[in-house]
Design a protein around this motif. Structure first.
Motif, PDB file in Angstrom:
ATOM      1  N   LEU A  57     -26.259  65.445 -46.809  1.00 50.56           N
ATOM      2  CA  LEU A  57     -25.521  64.469 -47.172  1.00 50.56           C
ATOM      3  C   LEU A  57     -24.804  64.966 -48.477  1.00 50.56           C
ATOM      4  O   LEU A  57     -23.648  64.333 -48.814  1.00 50.56           O
ATOM      5  CB  LEU A  57     -26.243  63.392 -47.502  1.00 50.56           C
ATOM      6  N   SER A 116     -22.328  68.076 -42.128  1.00 48.96           N
ATOM      7  CA  SER A 116     -22.568  66.848 -40.979  1.00 48.96           C
ATOM      8  C   SER A 116     -23.559  67.295 -40.039  1.00 48.96           C
ATOM      9  O   SER A 116     -24.468  66.527 -39.873  1.00 48.96           O
ATOM     10  CB  SER A 116     -21.252  66.613 -40.363  1.00 48.96           C
ATOM     11  N   GLY A 176     -31.489  63.604 -39.863  1.00 54.73           N
ATOM     12  CA  GLY A 176     -31.832  62.266 -39.326  1.00 54.73           C
ATOM     13  C   GLY A 176     -32.435  62.077 -38.246  1.00 54.73           C
ATOM     14  O   GLY A 176     -33.348  61.438 -38.068  1.00 54.73           O
ATOM     15  N   TYR A 218     -32.478  61.476 -52.677  1.00 56.37           N
ATOM     16  CA  TYR A 218     -33.076  61.650 -51.333  1.00 56.37           C
ATOM     17  C   TYR A 218     -34.106  62.654 -51.304  1.00 56.37           C
ATOM     18  O   TYR A 218     -35.063  62.711 -50.668  1.00 56.37           O
ATOM     19  CB  TYR A 218     -31.922  62.246 -50.369  1.00 56.37           C
ATOM     20  N   ARG A 264     -41.837  64.610 -41.682  1.00 54.22           N
ATOM     21  CA  ARG A 264     -40.442  63.756 -42.031  1.00 54.22           C
ATOM     22  C   ARG A 264     -40.106  63.853 -43.366  1.00 54.22           C
ATOM     23  O   ARG A 264     -39.044  63.583 -43.413  1.00 54.22           O
ATOM     24  CB  ARG A 264     -41.140  62.184 -41.635  1.00 54.22           C
ATOM     25  N   PHE A 299     -42.093  60.097 -48.953  1.00 52.49           N
ATOM     26  CA  PHE A 299     -42.622  59.942 -47.692  1.00 52.49           C
ATOM     27  C   PHE A 299     -43.504  61.033 -47.259  1.00 52.49           C
ATOM     28  O   PHE A 299     -44.513  60.963 -46.213  1.00 52.49           O
ATOM     29  CB  PHE A 299     -41.328  60.027 -46.537  1.00 52.49           C
ATOM     30  N   THR A 334     -34.243  55.043 -35.924  1.00 53.04           N
ATOM     31  CA  THR A 334     -35.550  55.408 -36.774  1.00 53.04           C
ATOM     32  C   THR A 334     -36.177  53.917 -36.962  1.00 53.04           C
ATOM     33  O   THR A 334     -37.425  54.107 -36.757  1.00 53.04           O
ATOM     34  CB  THR A 334     -35.067  56.088 -37.874  1.00 53.04           C
ATOM     35  N   SER A 354     -26.896  67.200 -41.859  1.00 48.29           N
ATOM     36  CA  SER A 354     -27.241  65.993 -42.016  1.00 48.29           C
ATOM     37  C   SER A 354     -27.877  65.278 -40.867  1.00 48.29           C
ATOM     38  O   SER A 354     -28.711  64.166 -40.700  1.00 48.29           O
ATOM     39  CB  SER A 354     -26.298  65.096 -42.670  1.00 48.29           C
ATOM     40  N   LEU A 355     -26.974  65.204 -39.743  1.00 53.34           N
ATOM     41  CA  LEU A 355     -27.491  64.681 -38.502  1.00 53.34           C
ATOM     42  C   LEU A 355     -28.682  65.267 -37.885  1.00 53.34           C
ATOM     43  O   LEU A 355     -29.437  64.581 -37.159  1.00 53.34           O
ATOM     44  CB  LEU A 355     -26.239  64.793 -37.477  1.00 53.34           C
ATOM     45  N   ALA A 394     -29.117  50.878 -30.660  1.00 43.93           N
ATOM     46  CA  ALA A 394     -28.922  52.045 -31.507  1.00 43.93           C
ATOM     47  C   ALA A 394     -27.638  52.634 -31.041  1.00 43.93           C
ATOM     48  O   ALA A 394     -26.618  52.884 -31.385  1.00 43.93           O
ATOM     49  CB  ALA A 394     -29.918  52.672 -31.868  1.00 43.93           C
ATOM     50  N   PHE A 432     -32.065  66.144 -44.754  1.00 42.31           N
ATOM     51  CA  PHE A 432     -30.827  65.017 -44.514  1.00 42.31           C
ATOM     52  C   PHE A 432     -30.200  65.037 -45.839  1.00 42.31           C
ATOM     53  O   PHE A 432     -29.084  64.727 -45.815  1.00 42.31           O
ATOM     54  CB  PHE A 432     -31.519  63.901 -44.016  1.00 42.31           C
ATOM     55  N   LEU A 465     -31.241  56.184 -44.144  1.00 44.73           N
ATOM     56  CA  LEU A 465     -30.267  56.829 -43.315  1.00 44.73           C
ATOM     57  C   LEU A 465     -29.181  55.863 -43.104  1.00 44.73           C
ATOM     58  O   LEU A 465     -27.842  56.318 -43.070  1.00 44.73           O
ATOM     59  CB  LEU A 465     -31.069  57.219 -41.901  1.00 44.73           C
ATOM     60  N   VAL A 521     -36.041  62.843 -38.875  1.00 37.47           N
ATOM     61  CA  VAL A 521     -36.797  61.919 -39.410  1.00 37.47           C
ATOM     62  C   VAL A 521     -37.072  60.959 -38.349  1.00 37.47           C
ATOM     63  O   VAL A 521     -38.153  60.333 -38.365  1.00 37.47           O
ATOM     64  CB  VAL A 521     -35.736  61.005 -40.399  1.00 37.47           C
ATOM     65  N   ALA A 522     -36.158  60.716 -37.563  1.00 35.57           N
ATOM     66  CA  ALA A 522     -36.319  59.630 -36.254  1.00 35.57           C
ATOM     67  C   ALA A 522     -37.547  60.226 -35.352  1.00 35.57           C
ATOM     68  O   ALA A 522     -38.084  59.380 -34.866  1.00 35.57           O
ATOM     69  CB  ALA A 522     -35.260  59.289 -35.703  1.00 35.57           C
ATOM     70  N   LEU A 523     -37.584  61.383 -35.005  1.00 33.53           N
ATOM     71  CA  LEU A 523     -38.393  61.715 -33.935  1.00 33.53           C
ATOM     72  C   LEU A 523     -39.645  62.670 -34.419  1.00 33.53           C
ATOM     73  O   LEU A 523     -40.655  62.912 -33.604  1.00 33.53           O
ATOM     74  CB  LEU A 523     -37.542  63.001 -33.047  1.00 33.53           C
ATOM     75  N   LEU A 524     -39.726  63.228 -35.737  1.00 28.57           N
ATOM     76  CA  LEU A 524     -41.092  63.872 -35.941  1.00 28.57           C
ATOM     77  C   LEU A 524     -42.194  62.891 -36.163  1.00 28.57           C
ATOM     78  O   LEU A 524     -41.888  61.928 -36.424  1.00 28.57           O
ATOM     79  CB  LEU A 524     -40.594  64.718 -37.372  1.00 28.57           C
ATOM     80  N   CYS A 552     -36.893  60.077 -52.141  1.00 27.87           N
ATOM     81  CA  CYS A 552     -37.394  59.683 -51.028  1.00 27.87           C
ATOM     82  C   CYS A 552     -38.333  60.413 -50.294  1.00 27.87           C
ATOM     83  O   CYS A 552     -39.317  60.117 -49.712  1.00 27.87           O
ATOM     84  CB  CYS A 552     -36.498  59.320 -50.123  1.00 27.87           C
TER      85      CYS A 552
END
Lengths: 162, 99
Positions: A43, A13, A20, A63, A32, A70, B30, A16-17, A94, A39, B46, A23-26, A66
């Motif tokens: 998972l 976990s 995640g 994944y 990414r 990306f 995201t 994975s977090l 969010a 991630f 995600l 992915v959101a911040l880089l 994916c």
């Protein structure tokens, strides 16, 4: 769930977090892609610790695909037209969603049941996919075929117009 | 006289749902935060993964009636659907590159 599975669940976990959040911040796409691969690894570990080994294998493959897509330099940047205020409102939304989901999970009154599905579950899942839920399986197969054919057609048009 | 020892650390359905909530929220963040729409597309896998973890957790801890592995099956289908959606979205973005 024994101690080894519990440790595996919490470690996976965390991985994975962290992936995640990466992915959101880089900002760079190769970073990414790597974060999405991490991630997917976490998972798969979560699924494995939940006695869902077959789902873990499928998730790891999906994944990884994916992440490769990306990390590829072949697509261009498409800027959104929304301003920074809407982006910040989305981020606050969010956070609110996280609070609501965590509160509902904490306050929920769940009925627990024994688990007899095995650690990997490939045979039982195969029976479910092709006997019990054949229509859903075929619908997903059609979705994947249409999506991949559409993606291939779109890339082909791009290559022709170069 | 030795009393009962401390409870062993164990994960239950609430812990699984907490993790699922975190993954869904990370996906929404995201999708909302990136200015680049192709980067925002990374929020879809995600969010789907968060839903898949919740389904797999229900199948592991609380599936009493019906097929017990239904949640695992749905988690698997969600991962496949997420990959298909990402391929389609990035394919369209690649097409837009030539315009």
């Amino acid at each position: 769930m024994d101690s080894l599975q519990t440790i595996g669940f919490y470690v996976s976990s965390g991985v994975s977090l962290a992936g995640g959040l990466g992915v959101a911040l880089l900002t760079r796409r190769d970073q990414r892609g790597v974060a999405l691969g991490v991630f997917g690894l976490g998972l798969a570990g979560i699924y494995l610790s939940l006695s869902a080994g077959y789902a873990a294998v499928v998730a790891l493959i999906c994944y990884a695909g994916c992440a490769l897509m990306f990390a590829s330099p072949q697509y261009r940047r498409v800027d959104a037209v929304v301003g920074p205020v809407w982006r910040q409102l989305g981020a606050i939304g969010a956070a609110l969603l996280l609070a609501v989901l965590a509160y509902s999970a904490f306050r929920g009154d769940f009925a627990y049941a024994g688990y007899f599905g095995g650690t990997f579950g490939a045979a039982n899942l195969g029976r479910l996919l092709f006997a019990h839920d054949a229509l859903a399986t075929e619908a997903v197969a059609v979705l994947v075929t249409v999506a991949l054919a559409g993606a291939a057609a779109a890339w082909r048009v791009r290559d022709r117009t170069r | 006289m030795a009393g009962p020892g401390p409870d062993a650390v164990s994960a239950d359905l609430v812990g699984v749902l907490f993790v699922a909530a975190g993954l869904v929220a990370a996906g929404v963040f995201t999708a909302a935060w990136h200015r680049d729409l192709t980067a925002a597309l990374a929020g879809i896998p995600l969010m789907f993964a968060g839903a898949g973890v919740a389904f797999a957790g229900i199948a592991r801890f609380a599936a009493a009636g019906g097929p017990q592995l239904l949640g695992q099956e749905f988690a698997m289908l969600l991962a496949i659907a997420a990959t298909a959606l990402v391929a389609l979205g990035l394919g369209i973005a690649g097409r837009e590159r030539s315009r």
